[in-house]
Write an enzyme that holds these catalytic residues in place. Sequence first.
Site: not given
Lengths: 430, 430
Positions: B234, B259, B323
């Site tokens: 991510s 994350h 992203e």
Amino acid sequence: MQTPILNPLPAEWPALCQRPQLPVQNLEDTVRQIFSEIQRNGDIAVKKYTYFFDNAQLENLRVPEAIVENSSTLISEALKNAMLLAKNSIEKFHSSQKETVRYIETNPGVTCWRASRAIDKVGIYIPGGTAPLFSTVLMLGIPAKLAGCRDIILCTPPDAQGNINPAILYAAQLVGINTIYSIGGIQAIGAMTFGTESVLKVDKIFGPGNQFVTAAKQAALHYGVAIDLPAGPSELLVIADTTANPEFVAADLLSQAEHGADSQVMLLSDNEEMIRAILKAITVQLKTLPRKGIIEKALASSKAIVLPTISECIAFSNSYAPEHLIIASENPEPYTDKITNAGSVFLGNYSCESAGDYASGTNHTLPTNGYARNYSGVSLDSFVKKITFQQLTADGIRTIGPAIATMAEAEQLDAHKNAVVLRLKNATNV
Amino acid sequence: MQTPILNPLPAEWPALCQRPQLPVQNLEDTVRQIFSEIQRNGDIAVKKYTYFFDNAQLENLRVPEAIVENSSTLISEALKNAMLLAKNSIEKFHSSQKETVRYIETNPGVTCWRASRAIDKVGIYIPGGTAPLFSTVLMLGIPAKLAGCRDIILCTPPDAQGNINPAILYAAQLVGINTIYSIGGIQAIGAMTFGTESVLKVDKIFGPGNQFVTAAKQAALHYGVAIDLPAGPSELLVIADTTANPEFVAADLLSQAEHGADSQVMLLSDNEEMIRAILKAITVQLKTLPRKGIIEKALASSKAIVLPTISECIAFSNSYAPEHLIIASENPEPYTDKITNAGSVFLGNYSCESAGDYASGTNHTLPTNGYARNYSGVSLDSFVKKITFQQLTADGIRTIGPAIATMAEAEQLDAHKNAVVLRLKNATNV
């Protein structure tokens, strides 16, 4: 296919839905070697393999603009007009696929929307061989242009003299593609995957090809390049009811079969006489066709099946998930809603597959080999990304902030919670 | 990241856009072995590997409905209400993605349209571990339901006692998924790829996972199964102008970094003081966060970059193709149109990434690792195929038939031509 299969039970359908298994050459090592040479040596490696596979010794990989422009003098006015009609149809249909932006207030103060952005750099591959597949230039080039892709390049293999068929050059020019390379096969896909001194590295590769091209496109995926669709031989399933025209259906099945010995055609009906009439018409029509040899091979792995009702024919078709599906009937409407797995559907006796292959406006790059279960054909969507956007006001964070904090805490993501809590504190002071 | 990079030249951008290269274990052989055992032995093989990897000895792979139903007694009312708010938002936004059918008469007598059909059978994978990722159940389950997928199954690894976290079971129940299996990792993907006595073979697999799951999803592609997106760690890129709130930006960067050690955060601004203020706030906020260790590792491969203008920050971001992209500014609107490559964009100081991760309504399954150049995030589209339809009248074949015949002849496909010529003859007699 000349012996119809009568009323197979649903338990037998999976076996009947199997595509012919072709011997697949393991080309991974070949692809790996050529890719690695292109990565290291760029144009030199591409030229080496163009000589090796296509016997063409090229000074420049790019087709000079003068040659592209001159193509219009080499093809007939009739063909130019036909291409123009096809272009207009394809443009009209693919334009209708543009998505309008819808701003959705999901909660007070929380607005979400999505917007399309063109993929910057796309590469189109057009196979060589005896027949120039200029129709695929239109089918891929037109939506790429409509989407607004910044760089559109086209690769197609040269003949031994280094030339490209003028119909391909003219089609490219017609849709506005000026960057054309005389490169084919694995070396074309490799050049577009890595970029060379002459060839632009692209984000996505489109287009059909032989098993070399297919293997190279699969390999390109490992280097961050996207591809249009998994490959497979072309196929057609026809469902004919008693109002079908046997001559038309026979012609459609033959048109699919002439694509290649590995093409598959499937004929379904609730009426055995109709099937026998179609099979008879196939025998008659086949005699005069130049690609008789190829067609006979394709028909050998094709099937004619009788089922009790047209509903069951549709259920079978949904299991098979054909690339092309023709509903040969004077009254196809009642069947349409039941079709769940197909690439493109042709309704009624006048809707031949050739129409969609060339000029009705729909795309002819479609999922094969059962992939109509889980993939769509090429459309304007294939050339864009859909990006989501959101904007929250202070009100918005007050509305959904507490829920976010609760969920983040339950997922043990405290920094996620903290990003909301800080804003919630601030928003209550606004 | 604590030393800002000042005004790098565009030539240096590609190196700065590189993602951290992680050592990737070669898992192909492992996947091949487990897949082949599952193909041969079904449930027995799945149970064997569930014991091997997850230490759980299972009688039944499927979670009994009574256990699923009981989950609602095991989680707080606050979390249930939060999930309900999130569900409503996600439903509202994804419903807006339904495409209305547009019938386009591309030529007189030639009508083309496309219609969406749900993918019949979809599988959702939810990773295990300490934190239960119930938010991903909502993000994948809700659009699957909206699309009308007939069979939706969910696999998630059990703990050593064979149990699934009740938040996952409750979220599944909330969206209407009742077929849940306590299976994780390669064996879950294998079971959904081939089907077993207990587990349905699916058409498409969705969901995040570790490197075992990623390798297995890649392998599933070779067996005709589609997957949602190529995988990658991510990432978040923030563009902060002088009207950004440094505390908020710091919190967002930290939320992304927690994350995993392989997450990457990028901070861009046209103002060095703003960057220094954000970096200072990171140092302060980091102290109190439970995942400090993970975050510090992620920050080590993250970057803060000053560029002369916000336009250049956006150009850099388009090269990076993040992203998640946050435009931290009181006035983000002028920048929006220039954004071309991003998974999901958060506009303004109150739009934190956490909002999109949980409850604003947008999907959180997004392209990573630069794939925002050529892939869209998960949406309603991911759960449907778009099938094209066409219907020609006698008039239609008269309008476009001659062009089709000309093009087919030029491509040396005489059977294609014949299918049109037969109809043209017939149509002139209508």
